[in-house]
Design a protein around this motif. Sequence first.
Motif, mmCIF file in Angstrom:
data_model
loop_
_atom_site.group_PDB
_atom_site.id
_atom_site.type_symbol
_atom_site.label_atom_id
_atom_site.label_comp_id
_atom_site.label_asym_id
_atom_site.label_seq_id
_atom_site.Cartn_x
_atom_site.Cartn_y
_atom_site.Cartn_z
ATOM 1 N N VAL A 29 -2.333 9.576 19.554
ATOM 2 C CA VAL A 29 -3.220 9.780 18.403
ATOM 3 C C VAL A 29 -4.043 8.515 18.191
ATOM 4 N N LEU A 30 -5.208 8.665 17.583
ATOM 5 C CA LEU A 30 -6.079 7.534 17.297
ATOM 6 C C LEU A 30 -5.852 7.069 15.865
ATOM 7 N N ALA A 31 -5.729 5.756 15.683
ATOM 8 C CA ALA A 31 -5.514 5.185 14.355
ATOM 9 C C ALA A 31 -6.740 5.389 13.479
ATOM 10 N N ARG A 32 -6.506 5.458 12.178
ATOM 11 C CA ARG A 32 -7.589 5.651 11.221
ATOM 12 C C ARG A 32 -8.232 4.325 10.823
ATOM 13 N N ALA A 33 -7.575 3.206 11.146
ATOM 14 C CA ALA A 33 -8.095 1.887 10.776
ATOM 15 C C ALA A 33 -7.401 0.836 11.631
ATOM 16 N N ASP A 34 -7.906 -0.394 11.579
ATOM 17 C CA ASP A 34 -7.247 -1.489 12.283
ATOM 18 C C ASP A 34 -5.854 -1.719 11.694
ATOM 19 N N PRO A 35 -4.913 -2.215 12.492
ATOM 20 C CA PRO A 35 -3.561 -2.451 11.968
ATOM 21 C C PRO A 35 -3.562 -3.555 10.909
ATOM 22 N N ALA A 36 -2.651 -3.405 9.944
ATOM 23 C CA ALA A 36 -2.433 -4.441 8.930
ATOM 24 C C ALA A 36 -1.106 -5.123 9.225
ATOM 25 N N ARG A 37 -1.014 -6.405 8.940
ATOM 26 C CA ARG A 37 0.212 -7.155 9.188
ATOM 27 C C ARG A 37 0.753 -7.717 7.881
ATOM 28 N N HIS A 38 2.020 -7.408 7.604
ATOM 29 C CA HIS A 38 2.660 -7.859 6.373
ATOM 30 C C HIS A 38 4.054 -8.385 6.693
ATOM 31 N N ALA A 39 4.570 -9.198 5.799
ATOM 32 C CA ALA A 39 5.981 -9.566 5.877
ATOM 33 C C ALA A 39 6.819 -8.332 5.583
ATOM 34 N N GLY A 40 7.963 -8.216 6.271
ATOM 35 C CA GLY A 40 8.830 -7.060 6.049
ATOM 36 C C GLY A 40 10.232 -7.314 6.572
ATOM 37 N N GLY A 41 10.927 -6.242 6.890
ATOM 38 C CA GLY A 41 12.339 -6.308 7.236
ATOM 39 C C GLY A 41 13.158 -5.968 6.005
ATOM 40 N N LYS A 42 14.222 -5.200 6.180
ATOM 41 C CA LYS A 42 14.998 -4.752 5.023
ATOM 42 C C LYS A 42 15.492 -5.916 4.172
ATOM 43 N N GLY A 43 16.008 -6.946 4.829
ATOM 44 C CA GLY A 43 16.533 -8.069 4.067
ATOM 45 C C GLY A 43 15.455 -8.783 3.278
ATOM 46 N N LEU A 44 14.352 -9.125 3.943
ATOM 47 C CA LEU A 44 13.260 -9.819 3.264
ATOM 48 C C LEU A 44 12.685 -8.961 2.140
ATOM 49 N N ASN A 45 12.437 -7.683 2.422
ATOM 50 C CA ASN A 45 11.895 -6.798 1.382
ATOM 51 C C ASN A 45 12.794 -6.765 0.152
ATOM 52 N N GLN A 46 14.090 -6.621 0.382
ATOM 53 C CA GLN A 46 15.021 -6.506 -0.743
ATOM 54 C C GLN A 46 15.141 -7.827 -1.497
ATOM 55 N N ALA A 47 15.034 -8.939 -0.786
ATOM 56 C CA ALA A 47 15.055 -10.238 -1.455
ATOM 57 C C ALA A 47 13.825 -10.400 -2.349
ATOM 58 N N VAL A 48 12.657 -10.049 -1.843
ATOM 59 C CA VAL A 48 11.433 -10.139 -2.642
ATOM 60 C C VAL A 48 11.512 -9.186 -3.837
ATOM 61 N N ALA A 49 12.010 -7.972 -3.614
ATOM 62 C CA ALA A 49 12.151 -7.004 -4.717
ATOM 63 C C ALA A 49 13.076 -7.548 -5.794
ATOM 64 N N SER A 50 14.183 -8.163 -5.374
ATOM 65 C CA SER A 50 15.125 -8.738 -6.324
ATOM 66 C C SER A 50 14.479 -9.850 -7.142
#
Length: 305
Positions: A29-50
């Motif tokens: 499939v063809l992407a609808r836009a250029d890729p975006a890059r963000h910080a992530g990972g379950k541990g990092l996400n949950q730490a930031v959420a906390s």
Amino acid sequence: MGHDVTVIGSANLDVVVLVPAIPAPGETVLARADPARHAGGKGLNQAVASARAGARTGFVGAVGDDPAADLLLHALREAGVAVDAVVRTPGRPSGTAHVTVRPDGENAIVVVAGANAGWSGLTVAAQAAVAAGTVLLAQLEVDPGAVLAAAALAREHGRLVLLNAAPAPSEGTDLTPLLDLVDLLVVNEHEATALAGVVDGAAAARALAGGRRSVVVTLGARGALLVDRTGAVTAVPATAVTAVDTTGAGDAFVGTLAAATALGEPLPLALRRACAAGALAVQGHGAVPSLPTRVAVDALLSRAD
């Protein structure tokens, strides 16, 4: 001074691609836009959420020896998360997650562990962070031996252990030694039935609680279900919203739940706050960018009331 929440888990660079449909095997499939890059990972996400939920938060994890590591550490520091116990691993790339998102917000994710797979035990700094935290929050995206060691240390110091058993362990994996140390287990319906060997989500939650721990089963747009140590069941409905991207919604839920619990909120109220955080998180693209603040959660709960 110790943390309210110490998170042990993964840190990944998320590469997010918007697609008209998630490809089937053999399909392009063809992407609808250029890729975006963000910080992530379950541990990092949950730490930031906390941290955004108002808890003093520390993170135990590993990043690579690459530019992505700088992005991940910056995201943690910017959210106010302590990174003293983060290891920078020479010669290894940071973890990455390749995320495809279709227009209705549903996604498919492929994770490359990178430095997250390079653990060889808890460092002195990690041990100190775990021992001093009110709540230890862990997932299953890093070495299970490190998670088990952290949970044992937390229990030894009288800390509450919260496990988000995600991703679901592979068939044949025995989580019993870890579950025996868990005070609060958070799983989705698939993970609950996989762990309990029971098809019905509510029955699986009761089986997993077993009088030894409280269990929360997340139900997506239907909210969440709590079974406490006594077997009492509490259902918390979700707030109706239009989903843009579901990436990170579960992490918003878990991180907020950990923070609210550490700050002394009764579990049913903490669960309501977590559901509100999950609802807010699906309304933006990317995991970390869409994780809500305590102020935003309070506003949503106030409107709901």
